[in-house]
Write a protein that holds these residues in place. Structure first.
Motif, PDB file in Angstrom:
ATOM      1  N   LYS A  36       0.824  -1.205   0.000  1.00  0.00           N
ATOM      2  CA  LYS A  36       0.000   0.000   0.000  1.00  0.00           C
ATOM      3  C   LYS A  36       0.860   1.256   0.000  1.00  0.00           C
ATOM      4  N   HIS A  37       1.965   1.243   0.760  1.00  0.00           N
ATOM      5  CA  HIS A  37       2.843   2.413   0.791  1.00  0.00           C
ATOM      6  C   HIS A  37       3.544   2.581  -0.550  1.00  0.00           C
ATOM      7  N   LEU A  41       3.354   5.936  -2.902  1.00  0.00           N
ATOM      8  CA  LEU A  41       4.541   6.632  -3.389  1.00  0.00           C
ATOM      9  C   LEU A  41       4.561   6.701  -4.910  1.00  0.00           C
ATOM     10  N   MET A  42       4.133   5.646  -5.569  1.00  0.00           N
ATOM     11  CA  MET A  42       4.066   5.650  -7.036  1.00  0.00           C
ATOM     12  C   MET A  42       3.092   6.718  -7.511  1.00  0.00           C
ATOM     13  N   LEU A 107      -3.283   5.314  -0.140  1.00  0.00           N
ATOM     14  CA  LEU A 107      -4.439   5.139  -1.006  1.00  0.00           C
ATOM     15  C   LEU A 107      -5.319   4.010  -0.459  1.00  0.00           C
ATOM     16  N   GLY A 108      -6.617   4.227  -0.455  1.00  0.00           N
ATOM     17  CA  GLY A 108      -7.542   3.207   0.025  1.00  0.00           C
ATOM     18  C   GLY A 108      -7.853   3.275   1.499  1.00  0.00           C
ATOM     19  N   ASP A 109      -7.148   4.150   2.250  1.00  0.00           N
ATOM     20  CA  ASP A 109      -7.437   4.277   3.682  1.00  0.00           C
ATOM     21  C   ASP A 109      -8.802   4.920   3.901  1.00  0.00           C
ATOM     22  N   GLU A 122      -9.175   8.224  -2.496  1.00  0.00           N
ATOM     23  CA  GLU A 122      -9.091   7.770  -3.876  1.00  0.00           C
ATOM     24  C   GLU A 122      -7.913   8.378  -4.621  1.00  0.00           C
ATOM     25  N   GLU A 123      -7.436   9.536  -4.165  1.00  0.00           N
ATOM     26  CA  GLU A 123      -6.315  10.178  -4.859  1.00  0.00           C
ATOM     27  C   GLU A 123      -5.500  10.994  -3.869  1.00  0.00           C
ATOM     28  N   ILE A 124      -4.177  10.884  -3.993  1.00  0.00           N
ATOM     29  CA  ILE A 124      -3.254  11.686  -3.195  1.00  0.00           C
ATOM     30  C   ILE A 124      -2.395  12.488  -4.162  1.00  0.00           C
TER      31      ILE A 124
END
Length: 263
Positions: A36-37, A41-42, A107-109, A122-124
């Motif tokens: 998830k991390h 980062l990607m 993402l997804g938290d 949904e978006e960072i």
């Protein structure tokens, strides 16, 4: 000049593509970060490379019309003024990097922002988060406007629902009603609670008393919380909200009013 500009644009696009491929390949070949991390980062790296590529392209185009060396060295005052004007944007970038590298969000938290906005990330981006709320709406919040962030994916999921009651509501009566709601939730929805190896709830539904005063100049917040299983988080939240609404109706609690209603 048009040929040079197109060539540089294509080179920048190719460079951004190669950088993204390299980062993805690096994460695919390593495992010192959780999945998830790495995904977060990607996503953030894609945002950064896109902005940097655009900035480099604009600098190249402007260099054909201005002497950038003299322009930059003679624009300290202008740069300082721009920094003051765009201080909120700069703050967004700095706080975004802080949230990212401290691994506070992924993402997804499932998160609660400032106590009143909750949903799935949904978006960072470099400046803001986009959260899909339970009602389906997509909420965009800048990092600089975040004063409180609760992350439900950091090990445990805590249902935290509340009522904002009017200033004229007697707190003693409200306390009694909320205590009864917590008891009802434990009796009716105990299967949702997260339990230890002995089947004992780690944290039952409980009344947290007044958790916030002067909410948007409308009233006080009375909240109920409880640790629940990950898979039951959404459903448990719905059930608790229902019990709160039913209790407010049956007990005729004085709900907070909007400023326009009061006027």
């Amino acid at each position: 000049m048009p040929v040079q500009v197109v060539t540089v644009a294509l080179l920048i696009i190719l460079t951004v593509y190669l950088i993204r491929k390299f980062i993805k390949l690096f994460f695919d070949k390593t495992s010192f970060l959780d999945e998830k991390h790495e995904e977060t980062l990607m996503h953030f790296a894609n945002q950064v490379t896109k902005v940097l590529g655009l900035i480099i392209f604009l600098i190249y185009v402007l260099s054909h019309f201005f002497d950038l060396t003299k322009f930059v060295t003679g624009s300290v005052v202008v740069a300082g003024s721009l920094a003051l004007i765009f201080q909120h944007i700069i703050r967004d970038y700095i706080m975004g990097l802080t949230y990212l590298f401290e691994r506070q969000i992924h993402l997804g938290d499932y998160v609660i922002i400032n106590g009143n906005r909750q949903g799935k990330i949904e978006e960072i981006s470099m400046r803001y988060l986009k959260i899909r709320q339970y009602d389906g709406y997509l909420y965009t919040v800048s990092y600089s406007s975040i004063t409180e962030l609760q992350n439900g994916n950091r090990g445990k999921r805590r249902v935290n629902e509340s009522l904002v009651l009017n200033y004229r509501q007697n707190p003693d009566r409200a306390f009694k009603v909320m205590e009864e709601v917590a008891q009802i939730c434990n009796e009716k929805y105990g299967e949702y609670l997260l339990k230890d190896e002995n089947g004992i709830p780690l944290e039952s539904f409980k009344f947290n008393q007044i958790t916030e005063l002067n909410v948007d100049f409308r009233g006080h917040r009375y909240s109920i919380s409880g640790l629940v299983n990950e898979a039951d988080f959404v459903e448990a939240g719905k059930k608790v909200r229902y019990e709160l609404a039913m209790a407010a109706y049956k007990s005729d609690l004085m709900m907070s009013e909007s400023l326009s209603t009061i006027q």
